[in-house]
Write an enzyme that holds these catalytic residues in place. Structure first.
Site, PDB file in Angstrom:
ATOM      1  N   LYS A  45     182.465 147.456  84.935  1.00  0.00           N
ATOM      2  CA  LYS A  45     183.079 146.436  85.787  1.00  0.00           C
ATOM      3  C   LYS A  45     184.148 145.705  84.999  1.00  0.00           C
ATOM      4  O   LYS A  45     184.014 145.489  83.794  1.00  0.00           O
ATOM      5  CB  LYS A  45     182.065 145.383  86.231  1.00  0.00           C
ATOM      6  N   HIS A  70     172.011 141.722  87.136  1.00  0.00           N
ATOM      7  CA  HIS A  70     172.064 143.025  87.796  1.00  0.00           C
ATOM      8  C   HIS A  70     172.622 144.104  86.872  1.00  0.00           C
ATOM      9  O   HIS A  70     173.451 143.818  86.023  1.00  0.00           O
ATOM     10  CB  HIS A  70     172.963 142.965  89.031  1.00  0.00           C
ATOM     11  N   TYR A  80     185.494 141.636  91.235  1.00  0.00           N
ATOM     12  CA  TYR A  80     184.954 142.731  90.427  1.00  0.00           C
ATOM     13  C   TYR A  80     185.767 143.978  90.730  1.00  0.00           C
ATOM     14  O   TYR A  80     185.950 144.331  91.889  1.00  0.00           O
ATOM     15  CB  TYR A  80     183.518 143.086  90.820  1.00  0.00           C
ATOM     16  N   ASP A 116     167.201 138.138  93.739  1.00  0.00           N
ATOM     17  CA  ASP A 116     167.219 137.723  92.339  1.00  0.00           C
ATOM     18  C   ASP A 116     165.945 136.968  91.958  1.00  0.00           C
ATOM     19  O   ASP A 116     165.483 137.065  90.828  1.00  0.00           O
ATOM     20  CB  ASP A 116     168.461 136.887  92.046  1.00  0.00           C
TER      21      ASP A 116
END
Length: 182
Positions: free
Chosen positions: A71, A62, A131, A167
């Site tokens: 991140k 992603h 995250y 995905d």
């Protein structure tokens, strides 16, 4: 806590020093002053998220279009093999990839600069990944490349047990390159 610069431009690994005793352990999971010392704005992180995955699960690959998304990623429980692919047009490491093991033993934190594709596979029965993200999520900016794209040929270490429909139906690295004009 020490900081390592990885081979992909802008990627950092923060490695804390956990303190163990008969009670268990204590470790610092974020240090704003250390982040600032290495060029990160600690106040820019506006969202914290957590996922739980079963062994063999893959999440990714992603990324975000527009300004991208930075991140700070860590495994709070269990272990994952985390992959990054540089998708920044004009970057000297464009298309290069790296993998880092994140686990609840070393407590390393992976800094992912904007413009990277990111994904991981759970290596343990359960893996919790946290995250810290510098932008609110905007689904209109989502980018994704299939986890098994032959041009990326990411070497996932375990047989794949679970992958989301999103995905599985992601585009190819070739299509993303064309979209980015590279």
């Amino acid at each position: 806590m020490r900081v390592e610069r990885l081979e992909l431009e802008g990627v950092l690994l923060f490695v804390p020093t956990p303190h163990h005793d008969e009670r268990g352990f204590f470790t610092r999971t974020f240090d704003a002053a250390l982040a600032a010392e290495h060029g990160l704005d600690p106040h820019a992180f506006v969202q914290d998220s957590q996922s739980r995955s079963r062994r063999g699960t893959i999440r990714g690959m992603h990324g975000r279009s527009g300004r991208g998304e930075a991140k700070l990623v860590r495994a709070a429980h269990g272990a994952v093999l985390d992959f990054l692919v540089d998708a920044r047009p004009g970057s000297p490491t464009f298309g290069a990839q790296t993998a880092v093991r994140l686990d609840d033993v070393t407590f390393a934190h992976l800094y992912v600069p904007p413009g990277f594709l990111h994904g991981y596979q759970a290596l343990t029965e359960h893996a919790d990944v946290c995250y810290r993200i510098d932008r609110e999520h905007d689904p209109a900016e989502d980018l994704a490349v299939r986890y098994d794209d032959p041009d990326l040929a990411l070497p996932w270490p375990l047989p794949v047990s679970v992958v989301s429909e999103r995905d599985r139906s992601a585009g190819s690295w070739k299509d993303l390159r064309a979209r980015l004009g590279v």
